[in-house]
Design a protein around this motif. Structure first.
Motif, short mmCIF file in Angstrom:
data_model
loop_
_atom_site.label_atom_id
_atom_site.label_comp_id
_atom_site.label_asym_id
_atom_site.label_seq_id
_atom_site.Cartn_x
_atom_site.Cartn_y
_atom_site.Cartn_z
N ALA A 21 0.86 -1.19 0.00
CA ALA A 21 0.00 0.00 0.00
C ALA A 21 0.89 1.23 0.00
CB ALA A 21 -0.91 0.00 1.22
N GLU A 178 1.26 1.69 8.34
CA GLU A 178 0.12 1.15 9.09
C GLU A 178 -0.53 -0.03 8.38
OE1 GLU A 178 1.09 5.19 10.14
OE2 GLU A 178 0.47 4.37 8.20
N GLN A 179 -0.26 -0.18 7.10
CA GLN A 179 -0.86 -1.28 6.36
C GLN A 179 0.11 -2.45 6.13
OE1 GLN A 179 -3.46 -0.39 3.10
NE2 GLN A 179 -3.84 1.68 3.82
#
Length: 196
Positions: A21, A178-179
């Motif tokens: 991502a 965060e992904q």
């Protein structure tokens, strides 16, 4: 030659992960050139340098790549600022007069059998693709190397002359931490190495 700092080793290896991502920052063309200029300095067999690379950046080029991606790789690739097609030239030996001027018979090292050509081309482009990853990380980018695409379709689309064959893809950009998935396990030294 001095060792790299712990921070540099973290950036290149220990804290670097495969990203899927990306935020929406673009990668300047000059940075892509820097990546290639760093990666080309690393070793290949006899300096054969069989790797060939397409930096897929424009929307038009991404759309040409899209139909050849496996379904689970479409979103992560189409949203990456750049995707590198790592490929190899099956006629790499034709450039050895330039690449290996120290040896007048360099071409003969690789052309004894089709198997030697294929092995050298594939091994060299794999090495050079790994160098692309390390160069990109050294310049502050995140990477998402992957298979999961139709090689014949990519070859027809991006290398229609038939002498260059795709190996793997590397998405480049600024990953969204965060992904990230939790880091997968790695072997202990004794499980994959030995010293003799």
């Amino acid at each position: 030659m001095p060792s790299l700092s712990d921070a540099a080793l973290d950036q290149l290896f220990r804290k670097a992960q495969t990203h899927r991502a990306w935020d929406d920052r673009k990668i300047p063309d000059e940075t892509l050139r820097q990546i290639a200029d760093l990666a080309k300095m690393a070793p290949t067999n006899g300096n054969s340098s069989p790797g060939r690379f397409v930096f897929v950046v424009s929307q038009a080029a991404k759309e040409r790549l899209r139909p050849h991606l496996d379904e689970y790789n479409v979103h992560r690739t189409m949203t990456a600022p750049a995707t590198v097609i790592v490929a190899h030239d099956m006629e790499f030996y034709e450039k050895l007069d330039f690449l290996a001027p120290h040896s007048k018979d360099a071409r003969s090292w690789f052309t004894d059998t089709p198997e030697t050509i294929a092995r050298t081309a594939f091994q060299g482009s794999t090495l050079q693709g790994a160098y692309i990853i390390m160069a990109a990380r050294s310049l502050g980018l995140d990477c998402g190397p992957m298979g999961g695409f139709d090689h014949e379709g990519v070859d027809r689309t991006f290398f229609p002359d038939g002498t260059i064959k795709s190996n793997f893809l590397i998405n480049l950009g600024y990953g969204i931490p965060e992904q990230l998935r939790p880091r997968a396990p790695r072997f202990a030294f004794e499980e994959f190495c030995r010293i003799e």
